[in-house]
Design an enzyme around this catalytic site. Structure first.
Site, mmCIF file in Angstrom:
data_model
loop_
_atom_site.group_PDB
_atom_site.id
_atom_site.type_symbol
_atom_site.label_atom_id
_atom_site.label_comp_id
_atom_site.label_asym_id
_atom_site.label_seq_id
_atom_site.Cartn_x
_atom_site.Cartn_y
_atom_site.Cartn_z
ATOM 1 N N CYS A 77 0.857 -1.182 0.000
ATOM 2 C CA CYS A 77 0.000 0.000 0.000
ATOM 3 C C CYS A 77 0.893 1.232 0.000
ATOM 4 O O CYS A 77 2.108 1.119 0.186
ATOM 5 C CB CYS A 77 -0.929 0.026 1.217
ATOM 6 S SG CYS A 77 -2.343 1.129 0.957
ATOM 7 N N LYS A 132 -12.382 -4.965 2.772
ATOM 8 C CA LYS A 132 -11.771 -4.141 3.812
ATOM 9 C C LYS A 132 -12.668 -2.939 4.066
ATOM 10 O O LYS A 132 -12.891 -2.117 3.171
ATOM 11 C CB LYS A 132 -10.387 -3.695 3.353
ATOM 12 C CG LYS A 132 -9.700 -2.716 4.285
ATOM 13 C CD LYS A 132 -8.285 -2.443 3.808
ATOM 14 C CE LYS A 132 -7.613 -1.387 4.646
ATOM 15 N NZ LYS A 132 -6.226 -1.157 4.221
ATOM 16 N N LYS A 136 -11.622 -7.923 6.735
ATOM 17 C CA LYS A 136 -10.998 -7.052 7.723
ATOM 18 C C LYS A 136 -11.912 -5.887 8.047
ATOM 19 O O LYS A 136 -12.444 -5.300 7.102
ATOM 20 C CB LYS A 136 -9.670 -6.562 7.122
ATOM 21 C CG LYS A 136 -8.942 -5.503 7.896
ATOM 22 C CD LYS A 136 -7.786 -4.982 7.083
ATOM 23 C CE LYS A 136 -7.222 -3.790 7.827
ATOM 24 N NZ LYS A 136 -6.495 -2.898 7.015
#
Ligand code: PBG
Ligand code: ZN
Length: 330
Positions: A122, A197, A250
């Site tokens: 990321c 996510k 997540k």
């Protein structure tokens, strides 16, 4: 099947302590856990993250030593996060040949051979504004970011990563990374997609640890709305189509429904990330004596496994391995 009823069936017969382990449906072993590691260049060797007692920012050497210890404890793998010395607008520290994660990969691989090493891919740790991608006109530019993510994943593969885990929530990130890895001869490097996510309030301690809180706005333009579950299933389907070897949900504790749904629907290796805020909540309550830390951690992580997660990324990995070692089973 119609189950027999009381008194021919007595549920308590199976709760006999001699039987409990034999009929337990869920197990929790260190080999099912991945430990996140925060690695930094320069500065102190080991610096505790204030909102995550027991979790440290480690130098490259300390990270290598920690990985070795985790392997010895039977922990299944590590997931590396880097804190670069400098941040800029293009997140160039993410793909630097001698960047923090690249150095850590080499050091960890030198120090321990039999441990799966994953890296988070990321840009938020590397960009001056703290967003997960390249910002153009105040918004994160999806396709410009993809190029940088692929470049970053490739640099991790070159430095020895077994698995890369793109977490930016850019559309097409898994597919583009898969293509780049294959093109450059890294077809055996796997991808764990941060598939579903959510934009969550549970990432605060992590952002403190890596100084990645966005300087303007928030991440809701790319991370998912917690109100949506069907969208999460679409995201997982896309990641599988694009080549994800493992899909992830997540946070964990607030997404047990999805972990179950993903496992049931896709029959794909499924990970759950029990995030920094989940860790901090337990630590804070335990420090006040309001909960029994060990019992609670065992219960929550077991519940994540029971929901359907094959593997769990958790900051409790090391502690849990130590607890399990002493007690033998849960
Ligand atoms: C980077 C990333 C984050 C987490 C994993 N990868 C932070 C974020 O999205 O803000 C969260 C991990 C945690 O809270 O433990 N995108
Ligand atoms: Zn990010």
């Amino acid at each position: 099947m119609r189950p027999p009823s009381f008194p021919s069936y007595r549920a308590r017969r199976l709760r006999n302590p001699l039987l409990r382990d034999l009929i337990a449906e869920t197990s929790l072993e260190p080999g099912k856990l991945i430990a996140p590691l925060f690695v930094t260049l320069g500065g102190r060797k080991k610096l505790e993250v204030p909102s995550m007692p027991g979790v440290f920012r480690l130098s490259v050497e300390e990270a290598a030593a920690e990985a070795k210890l985790l392997a010895k404890l039977g922990v299944g793998g590590v997931l590396l996060f880097g804190i670069p010395p400098r941040k800029d607008l293009t997140g160039s520290g993410a793909f630097a040949g001698n960047g923090v994660v690249q150095q850590a990969l080499k050091a960890v691989k030198r120090s321990v051979k039999d441990l799966l090493v994953m890296t988070d891919v990321c840009l938020c740790e590397y960009t001056a504004h703290g967003h997960c991608g390249i910002v153009t006109n105040g918004d994160v530019d999806n396709d410009a970011t993809l190029e940088v993510l692929a470049r970053t994943a490739l640099s991790h593969a070159r430095a020895g990563a077994d698995f890369v885990a793109p977490s930016a929530m850019m559309d097409g990130q898994v597919g583009l990374i898969r293509a780049a890895l294959d093109r450059e001869g890294f077809s055996s490097v796997g991808i764990m997609g941060y598939s579903a996510k959510y934009a969550s309030a549970l990432y605060g301690p992590f952002r403190e640890a890596v100084e990645s809180a966005p300087k303007f706005g928030d991440r809701r333009g790319y991370q998912m709305d917690p109100r949506n579950a069907e969208e999460a299933l679409r995201e997982v389907a896309l990641d599988i189509q694009e080549g994800a070897d493992i899909v992830m949900v997540k946070p964990a504790i607030s997404s047990l429904d999805l972990i179950r749904a993903v496992k049931r629907r896709f029959h794909w290796p499924t990970a759950a990330f029990s995030v920094s805020g989940e860790y901090a909540l337990i630590k804070a309550a335990a420090a006040r004596g309001w909960v029994e830390e060990k019992r609670l951690v065992l219960e929550l992580l077991t519940s994540i496994r029971r929901a359907g997660a094959d593997l769990i990324i958790t900051y409790y990995a090391k502690q849990l391995a130590q607890w399990l070692r002493k007690r033998g089973g849960s």
